[in-house]
Motif scaffolding. Structure first.
Motif, PDB file in Angstrom:
ATOM      1  N   ALA A   1       0.736  -1.164   0.000  1.00 41.59           N
ATOM      2  CA  ALA A   1       0.308  -0.158  -0.074  1.00 41.59           C
ATOM      3  C   ALA A   1       0.746   1.157  -0.045  1.00 41.59           C
ATOM      4  O   ALA A   1       0.454   2.314  -0.305  1.00 41.59           O
ATOM      5  CB  ALA A   1      -1.076   0.004   1.273  1.00 41.59           C
ATOM      6  N   SER A   2       1.995   1.293   0.536  1.00 39.19           N
ATOM      7  CA  SER A   2       2.696   2.348   0.578  1.00 39.19           C
ATOM      8  C   SER A   2       4.565   2.013   0.476  1.00 39.19           C
ATOM      9  O   SER A   2       4.556   0.769   0.355  1.00 39.19           O
ATOM     10  CB  SER A   2       2.495   3.228   1.529  1.00 39.19           C
ATOM     11  OG  SER A   2       3.220   2.674   3.005  1.00 39.19           O
ATOM     12  N   ASP A   3       5.211   3.103   0.838  1.00 39.98           N
ATOM     13  CA  ASP A   3       6.726   2.584   0.775  1.00 39.98           C
ATOM     14  C   ASP A   3       7.150   2.754   2.291  1.00 39.98           C
ATOM     15  O   ASP A   3       8.301   2.971   2.593  1.00 39.98           O
ATOM     16  CB  ASP A   3       7.559   3.418  -0.141  1.00 39.98           C
ATOM     17  CG  ASP A   3       7.256   4.999   0.189  1.00 39.98           C
ATOM     18  OD1 ASP A   3       6.548   5.352   0.952  1.00 39.98           O
ATOM     19  OD2 ASP A   3       8.406   5.875  -0.395  1.00 39.98           O
TER      20      ASP A   3
ATOM     21  N   TRP B   1      -0.791  -9.612   6.155  1.00 43.16           N
ATOM     22  CA  TRP B   1      -0.827  -8.722   7.131  1.00 43.16           C
ATOM     23  C   TRP B   1       0.149  -7.625   7.343  1.00 43.16           C
ATOM     24  O   TRP B   1       1.289  -8.116   7.782  1.00 43.16           O
ATOM     25  CB  TRP B   1      -1.829  -8.642   8.525  1.00 43.16           C
ATOM     26  CG  TRP B   1      -2.919  -9.639   8.063  1.00 43.16           C
ATOM     27  CD1 TRP B   1      -4.284  -9.027   8.152  1.00 43.16           C
ATOM     28  CD2 TRP B   1      -3.180 -11.046   7.863  1.00 43.16           C
ATOM     29  NE1 TRP B   1      -5.236  -9.872   7.937  1.00 43.16           N
ATOM     30  CE2 TRP B   1      -4.656 -11.255   7.757  1.00 43.16           C
ATOM     31  CE3 TRP B   1      -2.465 -12.227   7.876  1.00 43.16           C
ATOM     32  CZ2 TRP B   1      -5.177 -12.444   7.729  1.00 43.16           C
ATOM     33  CZ3 TRP B   1      -2.901 -13.323   7.770  1.00 43.16           C
ATOM     34  CH2 TRP B   1      -4.280 -13.581   7.580  1.00 43.16           C
ATOM     35  N   TYR B   2       0.227  -6.403   7.598  1.00 45.09           N
ATOM     36  CA  TYR B   2       1.256  -5.619   7.666  1.00 45.09           C
ATOM     37  C   TYR B   2       1.064  -4.202   8.314  1.00 45.09           C
ATOM     38  O   TYR B   2      -0.019  -3.834   7.957  1.00 45.09           O
ATOM     39  CB  TYR B   2       2.124  -5.443   6.529  1.00 45.09           C
ATOM     40  CG  TYR B   2       1.562  -5.017   5.194  1.00 45.09           C
ATOM     41  CD1 TYR B   2       1.807  -3.617   4.902  1.00 45.09           C
ATOM     42  CD2 TYR B   2       0.582  -5.710   4.395  1.00 45.09           C
ATOM     43  CE1 TYR B   2       0.922  -2.781   4.001  1.00 45.09           C
ATOM     44  CE2 TYR B   2      -0.018  -4.937   3.335  1.00 45.09           C
ATOM     45  CZ  TYR B   2       0.234  -3.827   3.086  1.00 45.09           C
ATOM     46  OH  TYR B   2      -0.568  -3.271   2.044  1.00 45.09           O
ATOM     47  N   LYS B   3       2.033  -3.659   8.990  1.00 48.43           N
ATOM     48  CA  LYS B   3       1.828  -2.287   9.463  1.00 48.43           C
ATOM     49  C   LYS B   3       2.233  -1.290   8.439  1.00 48.43           C
ATOM     50  O   LYS B   3       3.156  -1.237   7.535  1.00 48.43           O
ATOM     51  CB  LYS B   3       2.757  -1.970  10.479  1.00 48.43           C
ATOM     52  CG  LYS B   3       2.739  -0.633  11.313  1.00 48.43           C
ATOM     53  CD  LYS B   3       3.814  -0.249  12.057  1.00 48.43           C
ATOM     54  CE  LYS B   3       4.041   1.043  12.765  1.00 48.43           C
ATOM     55  NZ  LYS B   3       5.061   1.191  13.663  1.00 48.43           N
ATOM     56  N   ASP B   4       1.052  -0.563   7.983  1.00 44.67           N
ATOM     57  CA  ASP B   4       1.418   0.548   6.913  1.00 44.67           C
ATOM     58  C   ASP B   4       1.446   1.955   7.836  1.00 44.67           C
ATOM     59  O   ASP B   4       0.459   2.356   8.295  1.00 44.67           O
ATOM     60  CB  ASP B   4       0.257   0.644   6.116  1.00 44.67           C
ATOM     61  CG  ASP B   4       0.367   1.684   5.033  1.00 44.67           C
ATOM     62  OD1 ASP B   4       1.394   2.457   4.863  1.00 44.67           O
ATOM     63  OD2 ASP B   4      -0.609   1.892   4.081  1.00 44.67           O
ATOM     64  N   GLU B   5       2.698   2.441   7.847  1.00 44.60           N
ATOM     65  CA  GLU B   5       2.935   3.591   8.740  1.00 44.60           C
ATOM     66  C   GLU B   5       2.452   4.808   8.030  1.00 44.60           C
ATOM     67  O   GLU B   5       2.274   5.882   8.616  1.00 44.60           O
ATOM     68  CB  GLU B   5       4.367   3.799   8.793  1.00 44.60           C
ATOM     69  CG  GLU B   5       5.201   2.819   9.721  1.00 44.60           C
ATOM     70  CD  GLU B   5       6.445   3.040  10.263  1.00 44.60           C
ATOM     71  OE1 GLU B   5       7.058   3.526   9.227  1.00 44.60           O
ATOM     72  OE2 GLU B   5       7.085   2.249  11.117  1.00 44.60           O
ATOM     73  N   ALA B   6       2.258   4.713   6.642  1.00 42.49           N
ATOM     74  CA  ALA B   6       1.709   6.050   5.932  1.00 42.49           C
ATOM     75  C   ALA B   6       0.251   5.952   6.087  1.00 42.49           C
ATOM     76  O   ALA B   6      -0.490   6.927   5.691  1.00 42.49           O
ATOM     77  CB  ALA B   6       1.882   5.713   4.328  1.00 42.49           C
TER      78      ALA B   6
ATOM     79  N   ALA C   1      -3.201  -7.875   2.206  1.00 44.29           N
ATOM     80  CA  ALA C   1      -3.197  -7.941   0.610  1.00 44.29           C
ATOM     81  C   ALA C   1      -3.491  -9.551   0.541  1.00 44.29           C
ATOM     82  O   ALA C   1      -3.145 -10.143   1.625  1.00 44.29           O
ATOM     83  CB  ALA C   1      -1.748  -7.938   0.030  1.00 44.29           C
ATOM     84  N   SER C   2      -3.994 -10.087  -0.305  1.00 44.13           N
ATOM     85  CA  SER C   2      -4.583 -11.470  -0.624  1.00 44.13           C
ATOM     86  C   SER C   2      -3.820 -12.190  -1.856  1.00 44.13           C
ATOM     87  O   SER C   2      -3.484 -11.309  -2.806  1.00 44.13           O
ATOM     88  CB  SER C   2      -5.992 -11.543  -0.559  1.00 44.13           C
ATOM     89  OG  SER C   2      -6.416 -11.049  -1.551  1.00 44.13           O
ATOM     90  N   SER C   3      -3.753 -13.009  -1.992  1.00 42.08           N
ATOM     91  CA  SER C   3      -3.110 -14.103  -2.992  1.00 42.08           C
ATOM     92  C   SER C   3      -3.850 -15.355  -3.335  1.00 42.08           C
ATOM     93  O   SER C   3      -3.716 -16.218  -2.226  1.00 42.08           O
ATOM     94  CB  SER C   3      -1.750 -13.972  -3.000  1.00 42.08           C
ATOM     95  OG  SER C   3      -0.987 -14.631  -4.122  1.00 42.08           O
TER      96      SER C   3
ATOM     97  N   ARG D   1      -3.021  -8.967  -4.186  1.00 43.70           N
ATOM     98  CA  ARG D   1      -4.199  -7.927  -4.282  1.00 43.70           C
ATOM     99  C   ARG D   1      -4.364  -7.015  -3.061  1.00 43.70           C
ATOM    100  O   ARG D   1      -4.345  -7.739  -1.973  1.00 43.70           O
ATOM    101  CB  ARG D   1      -5.485  -8.438  -4.807  1.00 43.70           C
ATOM    102  CG  ARG D   1      -6.585  -7.547  -5.013  1.00 43.70           C
ATOM    103  CD  ARG D   1      -7.995  -8.303  -4.993  1.00 43.70           C
ATOM    104  NE  ARG D   1      -8.371  -8.869  -3.893  1.00 43.70           N
ATOM    105  CZ  ARG D   1      -9.404  -9.595  -3.593  1.00 43.70           C
ATOM    106  NH1 ARG D   1     -10.242 -10.041  -4.699  1.00 43.70           N
ATOM    107  NH2 ARG D   1      -9.807 -10.067  -2.432  1.00 43.70           N
ATOM    108  N   LEU D   2      -4.356  -5.695  -3.087  1.00 42.36           N
ATOM    109  CA  LEU D   2      -4.413  -5.025  -2.061  1.00 42.36           C
ATOM    110  C   LEU D   2      -5.763  -4.849  -1.550  1.00 42.36           C
ATOM    111  O   LEU D   2      -6.728  -4.472  -2.342  1.00 42.36           O
ATOM    112  CB  LEU D   2      -3.922  -3.582  -2.281  1.00 42.36           C
ATOM    113  CG  LEU D   2      -2.414  -3.370  -2.790  1.00 42.36           C
ATOM    114  CD1 LEU D   2      -2.004  -1.928  -2.903  1.00 42.36           C
ATOM    115  CD2 LEU D   2      -1.397  -4.122  -1.834  1.00 42.36           C
ATOM    116  N   ASP D   3      -6.008  -5.333  -0.401  1.00 41.42           N
ATOM    117  CA  ASP D   3      -7.482  -5.337   0.146  1.00 41.42           C
ATOM    118  C   ASP D   3      -7.703  -4.168   1.335  1.00 41.42           C
ATOM    119  O   ASP D   3      -8.696  -4.497   2.103  1.00 41.42           O
ATOM    120  CB  ASP D   3      -7.704  -6.723   0.744  1.00 41.42           C
ATOM    121  CG  ASP D   3      -7.933  -7.738  -0.374  1.00 41.42           C
ATOM    122  OD1 ASP D   3      -8.200  -7.358  -1.359  1.00 41.42           O
ATOM    123  OD2 ASP D   3      -7.493  -9.073  -0.145  1.00 41.42           O
TER     124      ASP D   3
END
Length: 317
Positions: A145-147, A165-170, A178-180, A187-189
């Motif tokens: 979702a971001s950098d 699942w991940y931490k998006d600091e932005a 995201a799913s696959s 795919r970003l969910d």
């Protein structure tokens, strides 16, 4: 309360642990090897950067021995039974390691260089694959979702899809997903867990539910789901586990539990996490003595038992 499970013998800064079992049944721990007591790590928060992934092994899950670090090479990462480099040129954080039925996969946070500040530089989650947990081939970064993404957690869900699942600091330091279908195309969910800022998602199935633990830096929040897609928080907004800050655990002070991972064995589960026993969370100012600063940086790995009672997740240190 049980005592410490593991302390890093090089820099005494083991954090973000994940534990798996190899083909022979031995336990292998991968963790961020923070440079807590490095004699000259650099200014600011350089001690949190310039980190390698440390590796420890155990035959019984209780007594652990240091096995070395995952050192970058031309193809990826290789386990070396040697100290990390004195002058690191990059930062590796918070591995998650899974087996996809054929091979091992690692999802690793990477940062270029050794930053002195928390903010102002990209963070990327990069995939590696391995057949033996020692030699890892670099596949490449994931387009998320971001950098500013860290702290991956990956699992196969009831609908057959893999989710990351991940931490998006932005996005306010909340948990994105995201799913696959195949661990190749993602795919970003959107957002899985919003609200109060947090990090370090740990996702697992136990007792008829899917559970996600997140580190709120005051203890861990618990979320549950029937399908690993829609989540609800256990208890109110202030309901936490591992939020105790008093007592003694095997000779070290009890402090809040931080970023960890969960390994499930039948009806029981083990949460492996870290704490800063000698730091109460207060800001370390310029007048803080160096000895105090080093003590506050030190971290210790613990384990806790998780079980489900009346559809609620219960944690026992």
């Amino acid at each position: 309360m049980s005592g410490p499970l593991y302390r890093d013998p090089v820099y005494d800064g083991a954090t973000d642990p994940v534990v798996v079992r190899d083909a022979g049944g031995a336990y292998v721990m991968f963790y961020t090897q923070r440079r807590a007591d490095h004699p000259s790590p650099g200014p600011g928060v350089a001690w949190v950067h310039g980190t390698r992934i440390g590796v420890a092994r155990s035959d019984d899950g209780r007594s652990w021995r240091y096995a070395g670090v995952l050192e970058p090479d031309a193809d990826g990462l290789s386990l070396r039974d040697a100290p990390p480099p004195a002058d690191p040129d990059r930062t590796h954080w918070a591995p998650d390691v899974i087996h996809d039925g054929t091979r091992w996969r690692m999802y690793l946070t990477e940062i270029d260089g050794v930053p002195e500040r928390w903010e102002g530089h990209p963070r990327t989650i990069v995939e590696y694959v391995s057949d033996d947990l020692a030699t890892w081939r670099r596949v490449g970064p994931l387009a998320l979702a971001s950098d500013r993404v860290i702290d991956a957690a990956v699992a196969r869900c009831p609908d057959g899809r893999w989710r990351l699942w991940y931490k998006d600091e932005a996005a306010g330091s909340t948990t994105a997903v995201a799913s696959s279908e195949d661990l190749v195309a993602w795919r970003l969910d959107g957002t899985a867990i919003g609200g109060r800022a947090h990090e370090g998602p740990a996702v697992f199935a136990l007792g008829g539910w899917w559970w996600m633990l997140v580190d709120e830096w005051r203890g861990m929040a618990v979320h549950r789901s029937r399908d690993a897609v829609a989540w609800e928080r256990q208890g109110g907004t202030d309901a936490l586990i591992l939020d105790e800050t008093s007592g003694d655990a095997g000779g070290v002070p009890v402090q809040i539990g931080r970023h960890g991972s969960v390994r499930v064995d039948g009806a029981r589960a083990a949460l492996t996490y870290f704490t800063h026993p000698w730091w109460d969370g207060s800001e370390l100012g310029e007048n803080t003595a160096e000895t105090e600063a080093v003590d506050a940086r030190r971290s210790v790995v613990f384990t806790a038992e998780l079980r489900v009672e009346d559809d609620l997740l219960v944690c026992a240190r």
